[in-house]
Design a protein around this motif. Structure first.
Motif, PDB file in Angstrom:
ATOM      1  N   SER A   1       0.830  -1.200   0.000  1.00 39.33           N
ATOM      2  CA  SER A   1       0.000   0.000   0.000  1.00 39.33           C
ATOM      3  C   SER A   1       0.869   1.257   0.000  1.00 39.33           C
ATOM      4  CB  SER A   1      -0.906   0.002   1.227  1.00 39.33           C
ATOM      5  OG  SER A   1      -1.539   1.257   1.357  1.00 39.33           O
ATOM      6  N   LEU A   2       0.776   2.064  -1.058  1.00 37.44           N
ATOM      7  CA  LEU A   2       1.542   3.310  -1.105  1.00 37.44           C
ATOM      8  C   LEU A   2       1.024   4.350  -0.101  1.00 37.44           C
ATOM      9  CD1 LEU A   2       2.139   3.642  -4.940  1.00 37.44           C
ATOM     10  CD2 LEU A   2       3.873   3.348  -3.183  1.00 37.44           C
ATOM     11  N   PRO A   3      -0.297   4.537   0.059  1.00 39.79           N
ATOM     12  CA  PRO A   3      -0.753   5.507   1.079  1.00 39.79           C
ATOM     13  C   PRO A   3      -0.262   5.151   2.477  1.00 39.79           C
ATOM     14  CG  PRO A   3      -2.538   4.964  -0.422  1.00 39.79           C
ATOM     15  CD  PRO A   3      -1.425   4.033  -0.756  1.00 39.79           C
ATOM     16  N   LEU A   4      -0.339   3.864   2.847  1.00 36.26           N
ATOM     17  CA  LEU A   4       0.142   3.472   4.181  1.00 36.26           C
ATOM     18  C   LEU A   4       1.658   3.606   4.290  1.00 36.26           C
ATOM     19  CD1 LEU A   4      -2.055   0.339   4.991  1.00 36.26           C
ATOM     20  CD2 LEU A   4      -2.203   2.639   5.964  1.00 36.26           C
ATOM     21  N   THR A   5       2.368   3.433   3.176  1.00 39.70           N
ATOM     22  CA  THR A   5       3.817   3.639   3.188  1.00 39.70           C
ATOM     23  C   THR A   5       4.149   5.091   3.507  1.00 39.70           C
ATOM     24  OG1 THR A   5       4.144   1.861   1.585  1.00 39.70           O
ATOM     25  CG2 THR A   5       5.911   3.488   1.795  1.00 39.70           C
ATOM     26  N   PHE A   6       3.418   6.016   2.885  1.00 41.76           N
ATOM     27  CA  PHE A   6       3.661   7.429   3.187  1.00 41.76           C
ATOM     28  C   PHE A   6       3.245   7.759   4.615  1.00 41.76           C
ATOM     29  CE2 PHE A   6       5.081   9.769  -0.560  1.00 41.76           C
ATOM     30  CZ  PHE A   6       5.110   8.733  -1.474  1.00 41.76           C
ATOM     31  N   LEU A   7       2.196   7.081   5.114  1.00 39.63           N
ATOM     32  CA  LEU A   7       1.837   7.257   6.526  1.00 39.63           C
ATOM     33  C   LEU A   7       2.966   6.762   7.425  1.00 39.63           C
ATOM     34  CD1 LEU A   7      -0.223   7.892   8.762  1.00 39.63           C
ATOM     35  CD2 LEU A   7      -1.108   5.562   8.499  1.00 39.63           C
ATOM     36  N   GLY A   8       3.585   5.648   7.048  1.00 39.07           N
ATOM     37  CA  GLY A   8       4.718   5.132   7.819  1.00 39.07           C
ATOM     38  C   GLY A   8       5.879   6.109   7.861  1.00 39.07           C
ATOM     39  N   ALA A   9       6.146   6.765   6.722  1.00 36.18           N
ATOM     40  CA  ALA A   9       7.224   7.774   6.697  1.00 36.18           C
ATOM     41  C   ALA A   9       6.909   8.913   7.641  1.00 36.18           C
ATOM     42  CB  ALA A   9       7.399   8.289   5.269  1.00 36.18           C
ATOM     43  N   LEU A  10       5.645   9.318   7.682  1.00 38.13           N
ATOM     44  CA  LEU A  10       5.245  10.409   8.579  1.00 38.13           C
ATOM     45  C   LEU A  10       5.358   9.970  10.041  1.00 38.13           C
ATOM     46  CD1 LEU A  10       4.215  13.304   8.525  1.00 38.13           C
ATOM     47  CD2 LEU A  10       1.882  12.413   8.508  1.00 38.13           C
ATOM     48  N   ILE A  11       4.978   8.724  10.338  1.00 45.78           N
ATOM     49  CA  ILE A  11       5.094   8.221  11.723  1.00 45.78           C
ATOM     50  C   ILE A  11       6.551   8.210  12.166  1.00 45.78           C
ATOM     51  CG2 ILE A  11       4.816   6.168  13.166  1.00 45.78           C
ATOM     52  CD1 ILE A  11       2.314   5.502  11.547  1.00 45.78           C
ATOM     53  N   LEU A  12       7.447   7.721  11.296  1.00 53.18           N
ATOM     54  CA  LEU A  12       8.875   7.690  11.647  1.00 53.18           C
ATOM     55  C   LEU A  12       9.396   9.102  11.911  1.00 53.18           C
ATOM     56  CD1 LEU A  12      11.500   6.109  11.978  1.00 53.18           C
ATOM     57  CD2 LEU A  12      11.852   6.293   9.505  1.00 53.18           C
ATOM     58  N   ALA A  13       8.991  10.045  11.058  1.00 57.06           N
ATOM     59  CA  ALA A  13       9.438  11.428  11.247  1.00 57.06           C
ATOM     60  C   ALA A  13       8.866  12.013  12.541  1.00 57.06           C
ATOM     61  CB  ALA A  13       9.017  12.262  10.049  1.00 57.06           C
TER      62      ALA A  13
END
Length: 668
Positions: free
Chosen positions: A242-254
């Motif tokens: 999932s690309l949307p969840l991947t970008f959510l993961g990047a935001l969570i890490l940040a």
């Protein structure tokens, strides 16, 4: 409030894009090819070095826009096309362990290639940011144009990939190929062309992430590769699909990183707590990867088959005893004569200790079918015990490592294949960051990070020669013990679990207990090897001896690679693999003209063995058996078909001849 806005909105939004871009490349290649590319970070590193070569004033000095065009639209796609043609399309339908070995081999080969082209120690290389010195202010925060470019690029990548994969015929065809190459072919899709497009796109995204991350680092092959590896956690949030969840993961890490930064600056704690917060902040990507893998459910539909095609031999105890006695005898000659130089003996001693660690992989991966990338890191636990407790700490260290191995197995009980490999990798990275590294939570462990720890040997084998022979004896005893296990009841349980876990569960075999036992036992063997390695090095033991990648040739990821090259299903294969592990770099030092070949040899061999994972020992043994069979073979005299049934009866030879004439095999 304004401070909260700066940390949790502005800083997080500026930090997330590069992780999102790097993880998007992983998701794209996994979604469209079914292969998790462990070399993704190394590809980004190679493109970043090319960008530096093209644009740096100390190199070619060409314009930045030309460097971006050449790197992202020419060099990176060319790397993707070449790798797909040479390697990836040949892995279609391969098992997970095969793809892991192949991509780790590629990672190691690319890191070695970068070190050959841009050797370290020849000056400090740095990549300038896009629009250097250009800034503006938002909410009291000075923002660089480079960060804005990264944010715009991430948004463009997200929108573009979504449209490509779900709104175009090309994207539909790419996803169809990974589901069924044959069915896609029947509908007019060229699977090889789709695979090439996927890898060209994935390599371009890896290159873009490498170029955006490079200005914040000293440009070295290992540093940049490891930074992109941290994007694994981001990709796993989206379960690699999932690309949307991947970008959510990047935001969570940040956001998590911003939280640690905010707490360190805003609040005042005791020095020990502040230090611990800083240590946890450095381990955030590894910790997040481990938590995500434990929490999320496996995407079993997307996983490759677990059928590991290693052929497991069953050598007799007498045969292994003879081989190990020969090893001990040769070790005694080597240690007590001057036929080999002291430096070479030192390298061979490391090889014997690492051979014990490789034996743990034979048990866990070769016989039980459980993939682990943490065996060398687990060996560091026993090394710490030996360092702190003296020679008898080896016993405590082995027991502690076995306990840690059982703890690692707990979350791994419900995992398999790729998820299990990534979980053990995350655990190894976590050990590096919070136990062995400069940011170790226990202050007393920090000398271990600089390689200044020392380990004493038992009093009865204090000398180098005696300890060299002692290690060979230990290796032989462990090999004999494992052979007894292989030929016994526990060995049959492991073989059954590897071949068909579902069938074992149906027949009443307790897979949970079996997995816990094999993880704990293999970890204990790895701990024994780690303790021996620490005692052999005696005065310079540290992080690089047990790191996943930072140790160069002697590190955790290449260890699995070398184990497979030697033969991961046999104890003699472990002996050969350990010898190769230390001899190949040594040959490069002895003969400078062969240094380039020896540096890249492990990676290239790993790529070459990806389609035949039985290892060198097994292949050589089979070749010898075929030669012997050819020499001894006597061609039986078979009657002509017309001569059959003369006596009214059909024997086995008659039936075989008729089958041969008719082209029938009947599965025989």
């Amino acid at each position: 409030m304004e401070e909260l806005f700066r940390y949790f909105v502005v800083f997080a939004l500026l930090a997330a894009p590069t992780y999102a871009i790097a993880a998007s490349g992983l998701v794209v290649t996994y979604t469209t090819t079914g292969i998790f590319n462990f070399a993704h970070g190394a590809i980004g590193m190679i493109v970043a070095f090319c960008y530096w070569q093209i644009t740096s004033s100390s190199a070619w000095g060409l314009p930045v826009w030309l460097g971006l065009v050449l790197c992202l639209l020419v060099i990176a796609p060319a790397i993707g096309f070449l790798l797909d043609w040479a390697l990836f399309r040949r892995l279609a339908g391969a098992s997970t362990i095969t793809t892991i070995v192949a991509t780790i081999g590629l990672l190691f080969a690319l890191v070695s290639l970068a070190d050959l082209i841009w050797p370290s120690g020849t000056g400090i290389r740095s990549v300038e940011k896009l629009f250097p010195g250009e800034t503006f202010e938002l909410a009291g925060v000075v923002i660089e144009y480079h960060d804005v470019c990264a944010l715009v690029a991430a948004i463009a990548v997200a929108v573009g990939l979504r449209a490509l994969l779900f709104r175009t015929r090309l994207g539909t065809a790419m996803r169809a190929v990974v589901d069924s190459r044959d069915l896609a072919s029947l509908n007019g899709v060229n699977p090889n062309r789709m695979s090439s497009v996927a890898w060209m796109l994935g390599c371009s995204l890896a290159g873009l992430a490498g170029i955006l991350l490079a200005p914040d680092l000293t440009l070295t092959s290992i540093a940049l590769t490891l930074v992109v590896i941290q994007a694994y956690a981001v990709a796993m949030v989206g379960r690699l699909r999932s690309l949307p969840l991947t970008f959510l993961g990047a935001l969570i890490l940040a956001e998590v990183n911003s939280l640690f930064d905010y707490v360190q600056i805003r609040f005042t704690f005791s020095p020990n707590i502040e230090q611990a917060i800083g240590d946890l902040a450095s381990a955030t990507p590894a910790l997040m990867l481990l938590v995500v893998l434990i929490v999320i459910r496996q995407d079993t539909a997307a996983l490759r088959p677990d059928n590991i095609h290693f052929r497991v031999p069953r050598p007799s105890l007498q045969h292994v005893a003879v081989v190990m006695a020969g090893l001990v005898a040769v070790s005694a000659v080597v240690a007590n004569t001057d036929i080999i130089s002291a430096n070479t003996v030192d390298e061979l001693g490391k090889g014997i200790a690492l051979g014990v660690v490789i034996l743990s992989l034979v048990l866990l991966t070769g016989w039980a079918g459980q993939v682990s990338l943490a065996q060398l890191a687990l060996g560091g636990v026993a090394a710490l015990a030996v360092w702190k407790m003296g020679p008898w700490g080896l016993v405590v260290g082995v027991a502690a490592t076995a306990l840690v191995g059982a703890l690692v197995a707990l979350p791994a009980l419900r995992m398999r294949s790729l998820y299990l490999a990534l979980t053990t990798m995350a655990f190894a990275l976590l050990l590096e960051r919070v136990v062995y590294g400069n940011n170790a939570l226990v202050t007393a462990f920090r000398p271990f990070a600089t390689g200044s720890a020392s380990a004493r040997r038992p009093p009865f084998v204090e000398g180098d020669s005696a300890f060299f022979v002692f290690m060979a004896v230990v290796f032989g005893l462990v090999a004999l013990g494992m052979t007894m296990i292989r030929n016994g009841h526990f060995g049959r349980r492991l073989a059954a679990m590897k071949d068909s876990p579902a069938a074992c569960a149906t027949l009443g075999l307790d897979l949970t207990v079996t997995k816990l036992e094999v993880f704990a036992l293999s970890a204990g063997i790895a701990g024994l090897g780690g303790g021996l390695l620490a005692m052999w090095k005696s005065s310079s033991v540290g992080l690089t001896d047990f790191a996943l990648l930072e140790g160069g040739a002697l590190s955790g990821l290449p260890l699995l690679l070398i184990a497979v090259i030697g033969g991961i299903t046999s104890v003699t294969g472990a002996m050969v693999g350990a010898a190769l592990f230390v001899i190949m770099p040594a040959v490069g030092r002895w003969y400078p003209g062969m240094r380039s070949i020896m540096t890249m040899a492990p990676g290239l061999a790993g790529i070459g063995l990806a389609k035949n994972p039985d290892g060198a020992v097994r292949q050589v043994a089979e070749a010898i058996e075929e030669i012997r069979a050819g020499d001894d073979q006597t061609v039986p005299h078979l009657p002509e078909p017309e001569a059959l049934w003369t006596d009214g009866r059909i024997g086995p030879d008659d039936a075989a001849l008729l089958d041969d004439e008719l082209g029938l095999s009947w599965g025989r």
